[in-house]
Design a protein around this motif. Structure first.
Motif, PDB file in Angstrom:
ATOM      1  N   PHE A 126      32.598  17.313  27.262  1.00  0.00           N
ATOM      2  CA  PHE A 126      32.563  15.836  27.078  1.00  0.00           C
ATOM      3  C   PHE A 126      32.280  15.631  25.501  1.00  0.00           C
ATOM      4  O   PHE A 126      31.491  16.459  25.155  1.00  0.00           O
ATOM      5  N   TYR A 127      33.100  15.180  24.999  1.00  0.00           N
ATOM      6  CA  TYR A 127      33.095  14.529  23.661  1.00  0.00           C
ATOM      7  C   TYR A 127      33.098  15.937  22.766  1.00  0.00           C
ATOM      8  O   TYR A 127      32.493  16.267  21.722  1.00  0.00           O
ATOM      9  N   GLY A 128      33.830  16.829  23.335  1.00  0.00           N
ATOM     10  CA  GLY A 128      34.048  18.039  22.467  1.00  0.00           C
ATOM     11  C   GLY A 128      32.954  19.053  22.815  1.00  0.00           C
ATOM     12  O   GLY A 128      32.986  20.119  22.172  1.00  0.00           O
ATOM     13  N   LEU A 129      31.848  18.658  23.862  1.00  0.00           N
ATOM     14  CA  LEU A 129      30.791  19.668  23.927  1.00  0.00           C
ATOM     15  C   LEU A 129      30.721  20.056  25.317  1.00  0.00           C
ATOM     16  O   LEU A 129      31.087  19.568  26.374  1.00  0.00           O
ATOM     17  N   PRO A 130      30.469  21.404  25.657  1.00  0.00           N
ATOM     18  CA  PRO A 130      30.180  21.752  27.005  1.00  0.00           C
ATOM     19  C   PRO A 130      28.918  20.961  27.670  1.00  0.00           C
ATOM     20  O   PRO A 130      27.852  21.027  27.196  1.00  0.00           O
ATOM     21  N   PHE A 131      29.262  20.816  29.049  1.00  0.00           N
ATOM     22  CA  PHE A 131      28.182  20.512  29.896  1.00  0.00           C
ATOM     23  C   PHE A 131      28.135  20.795  31.199  1.00  0.00           C
ATOM     24  O   PHE A 131      29.272  21.120  32.014  1.00  0.00           O
ATOM     25  N   LYS A 132      27.045  21.330  31.561  1.00  0.00           N
ATOM     26  CA  LYS A 132      26.808  21.850  33.005  1.00  0.00           C
ATOM     27  C   LYS A 132      26.657  20.641  33.936  1.00  0.00           C
ATOM     28  O   LYS A 132      26.153  19.527  33.519  1.00  0.00           O
ATOM     29  N   VAL A 133      27.338  20.690  35.126  1.00  0.00           N
ATOM     30  CA  VAL A 133      27.089  19.318  36.078  1.00  0.00           C
ATOM     31  C   VAL A 133      27.009  20.028  37.489  1.00  0.00           C
ATOM     32  O   VAL A 133      27.271  21.223  37.719  1.00  0.00           O
ATOM     33  N   ILE A 154      25.729  11.389  27.099  1.00  0.00           N
ATOM     34  CA  ILE A 154      25.618  10.418  26.041  1.00  0.00           C
ATOM     35  C   ILE A 154      24.533  10.519  25.289  1.00  0.00           C
ATOM     36  O   ILE A 154      24.800  10.804  23.984  1.00  0.00           O
ATOM     37  N   ALA A 155      23.586  10.903  25.676  1.00  0.00           N
ATOM     38  CA  ALA A 155      22.074  11.125  24.638  1.00  0.00           C
ATOM     39  C   ALA A 155      22.497  12.594  23.771  1.00  0.00           C
ATOM     40  O   ALA A 155      22.160  12.516  22.631  1.00  0.00           O
ATOM     41  N   ILE A 156      23.095  13.376  24.333  1.00  0.00           N
ATOM     42  CA  ILE A 156      23.277  14.715  23.819  1.00  0.00           C
ATOM     43  C   ILE A 156      24.460  14.449  22.691  1.00  0.00           C
ATOM     44  O   ILE A 156      24.260  15.045  21.549  1.00  0.00           O
ATOM     45  N   SER A 157      25.656  13.934  22.985  1.00  0.00           N
ATOM     46  CA  SER A 157      26.774  13.715  22.242  1.00  0.00           C
ATOM     47  C   SER A 157      26.153  12.814  20.975  1.00  0.00           C
ATOM     48  O   SER A 157      26.251  13.038  19.805  1.00  0.00           O
ATOM     49  N   VAL A 171      20.560  20.577  20.736  1.00  0.00           N
ATOM     50  CA  VAL A 171      19.914  19.380  19.901  1.00  0.00           C
ATOM     51  C   VAL A 171      18.590  19.005  20.803  1.00  0.00           C
ATOM     52  O   VAL A 171      18.305  19.646  21.868  1.00  0.00           O
ATOM     53  N   GLU A 172      17.744  18.304  20.204  1.00  0.00           N
ATOM     54  CA  GLU A 172      16.709  17.755  20.648  1.00  0.00           C
ATOM     55  C   GLU A 172      16.769  16.341  21.174  1.00  0.00           C
ATOM     56  O   GLU A 172      17.105  15.592  20.499  1.00  0.00           O
ATOM     57  N   VAL A 173      16.459  16.253  22.347  1.00  0.00           N
ATOM     58  CA  VAL A 173      16.285  14.901  23.126  1.00  0.00           C
ATOM     59  C   VAL A 173      15.275  14.738  23.969  1.00  0.00           C
ATOM     60  O   VAL A 173      14.623  16.000  24.750  1.00  0.00           O
ATOM     61  N   HIS A 174      14.574  13.828  23.711  1.00  0.00           N
ATOM     62  CA  HIS A 174      13.099  13.777  24.576  1.00  0.00           C
ATOM     63  C   HIS A 174      13.608  13.184  25.950  1.00  0.00           C
ATOM     64  O   HIS A 174      13.773  11.810  26.120  1.00  0.00           O
ATOM     65  N   PHE A 175      13.512  13.922  27.045  1.00  0.00           N
ATOM     66  CA  PHE A 175      13.643  13.398  28.303  1.00  0.00           C
ATOM     67  C   PHE A 175      12.481  12.832  28.949  1.00  0.00           C
ATOM     68  O   PHE A 175      11.563  13.665  28.836  1.00  0.00           O
TER      69      PHE A 175
END
Length: 289
Positions: A80-87, A131-134, A166-170
């Motif tokens: 997604f948006y050029g980044l790898p994501f686990k699903v 979305i948040a990570i991108s 990246v740092e995201v506050h979940f």
């Protein structure tokens, strides 16, 4: 068994269920993941011998595809948006139109001149965190937070944030039962459930059977439920001139535009995706109501 024979078996087995181009794409994706072979290398090495172990892996994937399981869940990952994501089954598979939403946000934020202090972003209903990570990856000086009601989805999102460095506050919260957000934000974004129950008949079986209903569907009686709740929270927690972005149901864009205007939002803009469908909306509040 040779690679050519494996491909022929794979193609023939799926030919009644999927278009030939999609079958070719499946085989290429699986070959890249399980054999580390590109499409060109597959064509150049038809006589390559396939081990029993590899044959077994492909056969398992084939059975899953025959049962309409999405290729992303079979592999456990996507891009997604050029980044790898686990699903997995607890998260939606990120869609190309959501990439367009991220692109729109980034273009708008990067046009803001003279940002002072912290630039705070909140993603509501984060799922895999795409979305948040991108946004965090492409706006490294911003402070990004994300909410989801599902503990299992947040586990995936946390792993994705770590994988993408990246740092995201979940944090976990049911937005429909949330009266207050943690702080004030410069930007709030959400891709909430927006598919009406009546629209299920238009959807593919791989979505209906495997992707989480709670992230997709709303009742026919109240299709703007999440937009109403989130916009009310945004009115209290957006900073002056802060922006609110939504991914939207193409059939409800006008109803949502009217609703947001009645709620006091201004500069309301509906944006089409690459398929010319009304898929995104942006608005802001100049003054606190």
């Amino acid at each position: 068994m040779t690679l050519k024979e494996l491909k022929a078996h794979f193609t023939n087995s799926l030919s009644d269920l999927y278009p030939s181009e999609e079958i070719q794409s499946f085989f290429t994706i699986l070959s890249e993941n399980y054999l580390q072979l590109s499409r060109i290398e597959i064509a150049l090495n038809p006589a390559k011998e396939i081990s029993l172990e590899t044959k077994t892996i492909f056969q398992k994937a084939l059975l899953q595809l025959l049962n309409n399981e999405p290729i992303q869940y079979i592999l456990g990952e996507t891009e997604f948006y050029g980044l790898p994501f686990k699903v997995n089954k607890h998260t939606l598979i990120p869609r190309p139109e959501t990439e367009e939403l991220v692109e729109w946000i980034l273009s708008e934020v990067k046009n803001i001149q003279g940002i002072e202090g912290e630039f705070n972003i909140l993603d509501i209903g984060t799922g895999s965190g795409c979305i948040a990570i991108s946004l965090a990856k492409n706006l490294p000086t911003s402070i990004v937070s994300a909410i989801d009601f599902s503990k299992e989805a947040l586990k995936v999102a946390c792993q994705n944030a770590n994988d993408n460095q990246v740092e995201v506050h979940f944090f976990q919260a049911d937005i429909l039962k949330t009266a207050q957000l943690p702080k004030q934000y410069d930007l709030i974004v959400s891709n909430p459930p927006y598919v009406r129950e009546m629209e299920k008949k238009m959807m593919q079986q791989n979505v209906l059977k495997y992707e989480p209903d709670s992230a997709l569907f709303v009742s026919d009686a109240d299709p703007l439920l999440f937009y109403r709740v989130i916009s009310q929270l945004a009115k209290k927690h957006l900073k002056p001139n802060g922006n609110l972005f939504f991914e939207i149901n193409e059939y409800l864009s006008e109803e949502l535009r009217v609703f947001l205007k009645e709620e006091g939002f201004q500069n309301i803009e509906v944006k089409k995706d690459i398929f010319r469908k009304n898929r995104m909306i942006k608005c802001n509040l100049h003054e606190r109501p």
